[in-house]
Scaffold this active site. Structure first.
Site, PDB file in Angstrom:
ATOM      1  N   HIS A 167       0.835  -1.126   0.097  1.00 47.22           N
ATOM      2  CA  HIS A 167       0.002  -0.183   0.062  1.00 47.22           C
ATOM      3  C   HIS A 167       0.919   1.440   0.090  1.00 47.22           C
ATOM      4  O   HIS A 167       1.873   1.556   0.800  1.00 47.22           O
ATOM      5  CB  HIS A 167      -1.009  -0.105   1.192  1.00 47.22           C
ATOM      6  CG  HIS A 167      -1.991   0.898   1.144  1.00 47.22           C
ATOM      7  ND1 HIS A 167      -1.624   2.360   1.441  1.00 47.22           N
ATOM      8  CD2 HIS A 167      -3.168   0.934   0.951  1.00 47.22           C
ATOM      9  CE1 HIS A 167      -2.888   3.069   0.946  1.00 47.22           C
ATOM     10  NE2 HIS A 167      -3.650   2.199   0.979  1.00 47.22           N
ATOM     11  N   PRO A 221      -3.514   6.671  17.618  1.00 43.98           N
ATOM     12  CA  PRO A 221      -3.366   6.106  16.274  1.00 43.98           C
ATOM     13  C   PRO A 221      -3.614   6.823  15.300  1.00 43.98           C
ATOM     14  O   PRO A 221      -3.602   6.159  14.014  1.00 43.98           O
ATOM     15  CB  PRO A 221      -4.713   5.163  16.310  1.00 43.98           C
ATOM     16  CG  PRO A 221      -5.481   5.889  17.450  1.00 43.98           C
ATOM     17  CD  PRO A 221      -4.698   6.600  18.554  1.00 43.98           C
ATOM     18  N   LYS A 223       1.557   4.096  14.202  1.00 48.15           N
ATOM     19  CA  LYS A 223       2.812   3.855  14.683  1.00 48.15           C
ATOM     20  C   LYS A 223       2.910   2.692  15.933  1.00 48.15           C
ATOM     21  O   LYS A 223       4.057   2.072  16.203  1.00 48.15           O
ATOM     22  CB  LYS A 223       3.446   5.055  15.345  1.00 48.15           C
ATOM     23  CG  LYS A 223       3.574   6.258  14.282  1.00 48.15           C
ATOM     24  CD  LYS A 223       4.752   5.674  13.313  1.00 48.15           C
ATOM     25  CE  LYS A 223       4.917   6.944  12.340  1.00 48.15           C
ATOM     26  NZ  LYS A 223       5.202   6.308  10.699  1.00 48.15           N
ATOM     27  N   TYR A 274       5.917   9.031   7.718  1.00 50.75           N
ATOM     28  CA  TYR A 274       4.634   8.228   7.766  1.00 50.75           C
ATOM     29  C   TYR A 274       4.919   6.808   7.577  1.00 50.75           C
ATOM     30  O   TYR A 274       4.173   6.110   8.314  1.00 50.75           O
ATOM     31  CB  TYR A 274       3.858   8.883   6.259  1.00 50.75           C
ATOM     32  CG  TYR A 274       2.417   8.263   6.197  1.00 50.75           C
ATOM     33  CD1 TYR A 274       1.355   8.621   7.211  1.00 50.75           C
ATOM     34  CD2 TYR A 274       1.911   7.381   4.957  1.00 50.75           C
ATOM     35  CE1 TYR A 274       0.151   8.019   6.967  1.00 50.75           C
ATOM     36  CE2 TYR A 274       0.693   7.096   4.889  1.00 50.75           C
ATOM     37  CZ  TYR A 274      -0.078   7.421   5.964  1.00 50.75           C
ATOM     38  OH  TYR A 274      -1.426   6.914   5.888  1.00 50.75           O
TER      39      TYR A 274
HETATM   40  P1  FAD Z   1      -0.889  -5.377  22.787  1.00 53.09           P
HETATM   41  O1  FAD Z   1      -1.048  -5.701  21.661  1.00 53.09           O
HETATM   42  O2  FAD Z   1      -2.039  -4.617  23.827  1.00 53.09           O
HETATM   43  O3  FAD Z   1      -0.680  -6.607  23.642  1.00 53.09           O
HETATM   44  C1  FAD Z   1      -0.546  -6.801  25.061  1.00 53.09           C
HETATM   45  C2  FAD Z   1      -0.990  -8.190  25.634  1.00 53.09           C
HETATM   46  O4  FAD Z   1      -0.921  -8.296  26.973  1.00 53.09           O
HETATM   47  C3  FAD Z   1      -2.559  -8.207  25.404  1.00 53.09           C
HETATM   48  O5  FAD Z   1      -2.586  -9.689  24.561  1.00 53.09           O
HETATM   49  C4  FAD Z   1      -3.040  -8.388  26.682  1.00 53.09           C
HETATM   50  O6  FAD Z   1      -4.109  -9.226  26.696  1.00 53.09           O
HETATM   51  C5  FAD Z   1      -1.905  -8.777  27.665  1.00 53.09           C
HETATM   52  N1  FAD Z   1      -2.012  -8.510  28.950  1.00 53.09           N
HETATM   53  C6  FAD Z   1      -2.394  -7.271  29.379  1.00 53.09           C
HETATM   54  N2  FAD Z   1      -2.473  -7.137  30.784  1.00 53.09           N
HETATM   55  C7  FAD Z   1      -1.873  -8.305  31.417  1.00 53.09           C
HETATM   56  C8  FAD Z   1      -1.426  -8.840  32.586  1.00 53.09           C
HETATM   57  N3  FAD Z   1      -1.843  -8.070  33.627  1.00 53.09           N
HETATM   58  N4  FAD Z   1      -1.117 -10.232  32.533  1.00 53.09           N
HETATM   59  C9  FAD Z   1      -1.011 -10.863  31.293  1.00 53.09           C
HETATM   60  N5  FAD Z   1      -1.072 -10.277  30.107  1.00 53.09           N
HETATM   61  C10 FAD Z   1      -1.771  -9.056  29.771  1.00 53.09           C
HETATM   62  N6  FAD Z   1      -0.854   0.417  15.308  1.00 53.09           N
HETATM   63  C11 FAD Z   1      -0.157   0.543  14.139  1.00 53.09           C
HETATM   64  O7  FAD Z   1       1.024   0.345  13.875  1.00 53.09           O
HETATM   65  N7  FAD Z   1      -0.711   0.710  12.940  1.00 53.09           N
HETATM   66  C12 FAD Z   1      -2.152   1.025  12.993  1.00 53.09           C
HETATM   67  O8  FAD Z   1      -2.596   0.860  12.129  1.00 53.09           O
HETATM   68  C13 FAD Z   1      -2.838   0.845  14.387  1.00 53.09           C
HETATM   69  N8  FAD Z   1      -4.186   0.883  14.467  1.00 53.09           N
HETATM   70  C14 FAD Z   1      -4.832   0.600  15.590  1.00 53.09           C
HETATM   71  C15 FAD Z   1      -6.222   0.803  15.715  1.00 53.09           C
HETATM   72  C16 FAD Z   1      -6.986   0.667  16.883  1.00 53.09           C
HETATM   73  C17 FAD Z   1      -8.547   0.703  16.867  1.00 53.09           C
HETATM   74  C18 FAD Z   1      -6.119   0.606  18.204  1.00 53.09           C
HETATM   75  C19 FAD Z   1      -6.672   0.244  19.523  1.00 53.09           C
HETATM   76  C20 FAD Z   1      -4.669   0.686  18.054  1.00 53.09           C
HETATM   77  C21 FAD Z   1      -4.119   0.459  16.766  1.00 53.09           C
HETATM   78  N9  FAD Z   1      -2.695   0.540  16.846  1.00 53.09           N
HETATM   79  C22 FAD Z   1      -2.080   0.580  15.408  1.00 53.09           C
HETATM   80  C23 FAD Z   1      -2.005   0.274  17.854  1.00 53.09           C
HETATM   81  C24 FAD Z   1      -1.470  -0.967  18.098  1.00 53.09           C
HETATM   82  O9  FAD Z   1      -2.462  -1.873  18.138  1.00 53.09           O
HETATM   83  C25 FAD Z   1      -0.760  -1.055  19.434  1.00 53.09           C
HETATM   84  O10 FAD Z   1       0.369  -0.233  19.657  1.00 53.09           O
HETATM   85  C26 FAD Z   1      -0.154  -2.545  19.671  1.00 53.09           C
HETATM   86  O11 FAD Z   1      -0.974  -3.523  19.851  1.00 53.09           O
HETATM   87  C27 FAD Z   1       0.759  -2.502  20.667  1.00 53.09           C
HETATM   88  O12 FAD Z   1       1.499  -3.835  20.950  1.00 53.09           O
HETATM   89  P2  FAD Z   1       1.859  -4.600  22.197  1.00 53.09           P
HETATM   90  O13 FAD Z   1       2.426  -5.770  22.070  1.00 53.09           O
HETATM   91  O14 FAD Z   1       2.810  -3.410  23.035  1.00 53.09           O
HETATM   92  O15 FAD Z   1       0.735  -4.524  23.061  1.00 53.09           O
END
Ligand code: FAD
Length: 397
Positions: free
Chosen positions: A76, A298, A302, A394
């Site tokens: 894309h 969002p 990023k 971007y």
């Molecule tokens: P998470 O994906 O939140 O994973 C954390 C995990 O820890 C989860 O599975 C949770 O269940 C678990 N957890 C939480 N607390 C505990 C606990 N106490 N004990 C054990 N497990 C626990 N980012 C982009 O780069 N591009 C996009 O297009 C984009 N679009 C988005 C759209 C939306 C609507 C949203 C909400 C976010 C978007 N993001 C986007 C952001 C992106 O989804 C997050 O930044 C990303 O998921 C972060 O990954 P992570 O592994 O740090 O956290």
């Protein structure tokens, strides 16, 4: 009676960050465990991000984690801006560093990472919530946990990778004063929607409208993500599907540029646009990664990309320390990641000011800021150097 368990690294959270760290460690034979509060089906179906930066794809390729996105991800490289001043497109693959996004839903990436981790013999305890990280300022931290039946347990480790998001145990366990939290509430909220409808544009669509922002982002050939700016405090179910489509049509200027392809709304959630950064990202043996380290609004997609980048940096540093007794990577982890995080925050902040009108009233300064926003858009439309800067930030991370 608590059971005693041990691993070199306890990883909290099976999101993109936790599973990349887990794969890097497991791939090098390091004893680790991933503790995940949710059940497996929830983790594998939670739709969030979809736009992977070129560097994210390179990281996943480097570690053999890219099979799914290589076969099912789609290139894309175009975005379209619509406003009262007309519309224009930017093909960012021909600007800046010439990079593209890969559209690949986050839940599919998470499923791939999980499958690979399990294939390597990795252990994920689903339905196990981390309650707190203890003794992180010593070389023998531990994590207290509770399983789905409420049974307590404790894991002992050398290091804890806090990949459990913004509301997880890693953040909560930081003692007062150990880490500084920089926080910004942008005062803007979005109703985020997933619609069972093919994309209406072959581009990411950003509509700047006097009624508020609207956004369009492809996810698959049959599913599209839309965003609608809404009043702070609006309940997610406040708008009927009919009102949602009417509002999207209006703000995306469907009458002028073509109607949207409608479908059932599959998911909806209100997101308050906030950003924060914790500093430093390490407290003794506990490291913060992904959303646990920093929340990026969002507006510029990023969050998942930063999560993968930080996870690669931490995974490599843990391997160096645990296999080669070289702690330099761990010592540098926080400063290295913070430089990427602040650049992503800066660009996301710029995007927020590009896409939204002034929040809080229609006084003189609001009109002034609105004119600045139009000037910003006009400069992006006409200045090649501005377009190169935009493209680099971007797609880049
Ligand atoms: P998470 O994906 O939140 O994973 C954390 C995990 O820890 C989860 O599975 C949770 O269940 C678990 N957890 C939480 N607390 C505990 C606990 N106490 N004990 C054990 N497990 C626990 N980012 C982009 O780069 N591009 C996009 O297009 C984009 N679009 C988005 C759209 C939306 C609507 C949203 C909400 C976010 C978007 N993001 C986007 C952001 C992106 O989804 C997050 O930044 C990303 O998921 C972060 O990954 P992570 O592994 O740090 O956290």
């Amino acid at each position: 009676m608590q059971s005693r368990r041990e691993a070199d690294v306890v990883v909290l959270g099976a999101g993109p960050a936790g599973l990349v760290v887990g794969n890097l460690l497991q791939g090098r034979g390091i004893d680790c465990v991933v503790l995940e509060r949710a059940e497996r089906t929830h983790v594998q179906t939670r739709a969030r991000a979809g736009f992977l930066a070129a560097n994210t794809v390179r990281i996943l390729e480097r570690h053999g984690l890219d099979e799914g996105l290589r076969t099912r991800g789609r290139d894309h490289s175009t975005c379209e801006f619509r406003s009262v001043d007309g519309r224009f497109r930017l093909d960012y693959s021909g600007l800046g560093r010439g990079e593209r996004h890969t559209v690949y839903p986050q839940q599919e990436l998470v499923s791939d990472l999980l499958a690979r981790f399990l294939d390597l013999g990795g252990r994920v305890d689903f339905g196990v919530e981390a309650l707190a990280v203890h003794d992180a300022d010593t070389g023998r931290p531990s994590v207290t946990v509770r399983d789905a039946d409420g049974r307590p347990g404790r894991w002992h480790a050398r290091y804890v990778a806090g990949c459990d998001g913004r509301h997880g145990a890693a953040r909560r366990s930081l003692p007062a004063g150990a880490v500084r939290r920089h926080h910004c509430d942008h005062g803007v909220s979005w109703l985020g929607l997933l619609a069972e409808a093919p994309p209406s544009l072959d581009a990411v669509g950003y509509a700047v409208h006097e009624r508020g922002f609207a956004g369009h982002m492809a996810r698959t050939s049959q599913v599209t993500r839309y965003y609608l700016q809404c009043e702070r405090g609006t309940p997610a179910d406040a708008w009927s599907e009919e009102r949602i489509w009417e509002e999207l049509e209006l703000r995306m200027r469907g009458e002028e540029y073509g109607p949207l392809r409608r479908g059932r709304v599959l998911q909806r959630a209100v997101v308050d646009l906030e950003s924060d950064v914790l500093e430093p990202l390490r407290h003794g043996s506990l490291f913060l990664v992904g959303d646990a380290a920093a929340l990026v609004s969002p507006s510029a997609a990023k969050g998942a990309n930063l999560a993968v980048l930080e996870a690669e940096i931490l995974g490599g540093a843990l391997v160096d320390d645990l296999l080669h007794h070289d702690p330099k990577g761990l010592d540098a982890y926080s400063a290295q990641c913070l430089s990427y995080i602040w650049r992503a925050q800066e660009f996301s902040h710029w995007m927020i000011r590009l896409l939204h009108g002034p929040v809080g009233g229609a006084d003189d300064s609001a009109a002034f800021h609105d004119s600045l926003r139009r000037a910003r858009l006009s400069s992006l439309r006409s200045s090649r150097s501005q377009q190169d800067w935009f493209a680099e930030h971007y797609v880049g991370i």
